[in-house]
Scaffold this active site. Sequence first.
Site, mmCIF file in Angstrom:
data_model
loop_
_atom_site.group_PDB
_atom_site.id
_atom_site.type_symbol
_atom_site.label_atom_id
_atom_site.label_comp_id
_atom_site.label_asym_id
_atom_site.label_seq_id
_atom_site.Cartn_x
_atom_site.Cartn_y
_atom_site.Cartn_z
ATOM 1 N N GLN A 1 65.456 30.627 7.770
ATOM 2 C CA GLN A 1 66.349 30.536 6.633
ATOM 3 C C GLN A 1 67.763 30.306 7.175
ATOM 4 O O GLN A 1 68.243 31.065 8.032
ATOM 5 C CB GLN A 1 66.292 31.839 5.823
ATOM 6 C CG GLN A 1 64.916 32.111 5.234
ATOM 7 C CD GLN A 1 64.703 31.407 3.900
ATOM 8 O OE1 GLN A 1 65.255 31.801 2.900
ATOM 9 N NE2 GLN A 1 63.904 30.347 3.898
ATOM 10 N N ASN B 1 68.850 33.829 8.487
ATOM 11 C CA ASN B 1 68.074 35.050 8.257
ATOM 12 C C ASN B 1 66.612 34.820 8.603
ATOM 13 O O ASN B 1 66.346 34.358 9.727
ATOM 14 C CB ASN B 1 68.362 35.704 6.893
ATOM 15 C CG ASN B 1 68.181 34.866 5.665
ATOM 16 O OD1 ASN B 1 68.924 33.931 5.429
ATOM 17 N ND2 ASN B 1 67.199 35.202 4.854
ATOM 18 N N ASP B 2 65.691 35.136 7.746
ATOM 19 C CA ASP B 2 64.276 35.273 8.113
ATOM 20 C C ASP B 2 63.686 34.153 8.986
ATOM 21 O O ASP B 2 63.852 32.969 8.670
ATOM 22 C CB ASP B 2 63.401 35.298 6.849
ATOM 23 C CG ASP B 2 63.883 36.248 5.778
ATOM 24 O OD1 ASP B 2 64.937 36.876 5.955
ATOM 25 O OD2 ASP B 2 63.205 36.350 4.752
ATOM 26 N N PRO B 3 62.901 34.528 10.004
ATOM 27 C CA PRO B 3 62.064 33.538 10.691
ATOM 28 C C PRO B 3 60.955 33.094 9.736
ATOM 29 O O PRO B 3 60.405 33.920 9.006
ATOM 30 C CB PRO B 3 61.487 34.312 11.883
ATOM 31 C CG PRO B 3 61.514 35.751 11.472
ATOM 32 C CD PRO B 3 62.707 35.887 10.555
ATOM 33 N N SER C 1 61.542 32.141 1.957
ATOM 34 C CA SER C 1 60.643 32.344 3.095
ATOM 35 C C SER C 1 59.176 32.037 2.840
ATOM 36 O O SER C 1 58.705 32.059 1.707
ATOM 37 C CB SER C 1 60.779 33.778 3.601
ATOM 38 O OG SER C 1 62.029 33.903 4.217
#
Length: 585
Positions: free
Chosen positions: A86, A69-71, A130
Amino acid sequence: MDVSRFLRKSPALVFYLLLVIVAFDFGDENCAVEARHKVYPEYQSLPAVSVKYAHRTGYHFQPPKHWINDPNGPMHYKGWYHLFYQYNPKGAVWGNIVWAHSVSKDLVNWRALPPAIYPTKPFDINGCWSGSATVLPGNRPIILYTGIDTKNHQVQNYAVPANASDPYLREWTKPDNNPIVDPGPGVNASAFRDPTTAWFEDGHWKILVGSRRKHRGMAYLYRSRDFIHWTKAKHPLHSAPKTGMWECPDFFPVSKNNANGLDTSALGQGVKHVLKVSLDLTRYEYYTIGTYHPDKDRYMPDNTSADGWSGLRYDYGNFYASKTFFDPVKNRRLLWGWANESDAVQSDVQKGWAGIQTIPRKIWLDSYGKQLLQWPVEELETLRGQNVHMSSVKLNNGEHVEIKGITAAQADVDVVFSFSSLDGAEQFDSSWLNAQDLCGLKGSGVPGNVGPFGLLTLASEHLEEFTPVFFRIFKADDQNKHKVLMCSDARSSSLKSGIYKPSFAGFVDVDLSDGKISLRSLIDHSVVESFGAGGKTCITSRVYPTLALLGNARLFTFNNGTQTITIETLDAWSMNRPVMNQALE
Ligand SMILES: *[C@@H]1O[C@H](CO)[C@@H](O)[C@H](O)[C@H]1NC(C)=O
Ligand SMILES: *[C@@H]1O[C@H](CO)[C@@H](O)[C@H](O)[C@H]1NC(C)=O
Ligand SMILES: *[C@@H]1O[C@H](CO)[C@@H](O)[C@H](O)[C@H]1NC(C)=O
Ligand SMILES: *[C@@H]1O[C@H](CO)[C@@H](O)[C@H](O)[C@H]1NC(C)=O
Ligand SMILES: *[C@H]1O[C@@H](CO)[C@H](O)[C@@H](O)[C@@H]1NC(C)=O
């Protein structure tokens, strides 16, 4: 490195996450939405037996398997671009999250390194979520990230390179004076995360942390002289009612004068600021353009930027938890975003992977100052192979024309359409507030006057499957004279049922006085990333064709409006495969 060793020790995480999935009523909108990621305990530590290739992307960023998921923490250091993200090392659904780490010289070819940050200490034993990187003076990178501590509170931690001489920054140290920011009194410890890159101003470093108070979304502001001791400002930098939890805030300056990027600390005459937040309630993002008042610790959106639910978006499709960074090599600001899957979770488990990062985009302020523009990084063009060029081709009502000679499942298309007059355009009804609903109403098969016209991507030979990306132009009563709808409609994308096939759309604020509008689409097996009118409106769709796969995928242009449309120019390229996350020896 085997991170599972560290993760095995935290079964508490599973139980905690089951508890915190909260369904709650969103005020007037009257819709119950689950917060954060859905948790599938039965799948989250089920490693992929094999990886299915049918829908894997050719040139988008993804690891060899499992969930992403998130950068996180993008930056440039000693000749390398670093991207953290992530990642679940143990399965194809969300869970067991670590900061995976990759490096690149050109933002196109990537090498994978061992995970950089993973749960080991009381301040992050239940999760490493994050965060962002800041490069301090003297070229000293530092990462801020959200840790889930022994009490399951969200706290902000820092990590520094174990060996600053290593350009790959393989190992990170999490000092024992963490956490450096805890929620403190009055802040909800279950809704306090995603620290931004820091900026320096008046002797202090400043950061934002996303949060909420009841239904109000908040960006708390903290300041520090030494990056270790942080003090909360009296009030948040900004907040907005009825927006719910603000995840992944991003706050940065843009130049009023040119497309160059600015260092995050830039301030002054020629500078505007952008605040972007990711709304956990809708799983969409919005941004405003405004003025930062450092003396008052306030950010004020311009009155041309809607602040909330209906605000401007970087992308009107599958695009979330995005983050920008300043690239000192080419003096530009670059944007990364996560595009999640739209298929069933069981399909993700079967295919052994889930999630990609979008192609990094250069981002800058439009010359009239009311919105941002985005464009895929120029480095992407190094992957262009076989080319097809067309010019001055007429598209009459009901026609579709195939673009032959390229690998249509893995392609880059750039086209300029023209029309002769807007006189006959359909009347825009001012009750059509929502572009996505309007696209649902007026799809590619609903005849119009000026449009629908555009591309049919990932199409099967006889159009049993296709993802149309198109424009439709309306006459409007207001001073704009016309209203342009851009759609990326997944409804016909796959014969498979039970998957999410939204008719994503946005309006395009573009001057049509030259009778032209451009469209670029990056097509990559299960993703279509489109840029309308030079990057004014962008839409990413995830789709899962069953016929329009690999060599059977086709690309067409089409027009279903009564007015003839001309393809002024069209270039399409087969895209080559870069090195994508092979381990660096
Ligand atoms: C630090 O990194 C440099 C460059 O990669 C390497 O030569 C050196 O051996 C490393 N030092 C340690 C202590 O690992
Ligand atoms: C704190 O945040 C959590 C997660 O969003 C939520 O479930 C809870 O209701 C919040 N508590 C208060 C007092 O707002
Ligand atoms: C918006 O702000 C500008 C100044 O920044 C002002 O000139 C204009 O009148 C304002 N418009 C409205 C509708 O408030
Ligand atoms: C164009 O319109 C016709 C008639 O409604 C429809 O059959 C056809 O599928 C449409 N083309 C596309 C690409 O939607
Ligand atoms: C991506 O997947 C779709 C389909 O399951 C959901 O509807 C979206 O909410 C989700 N988006 C994010 C950002 O999680």
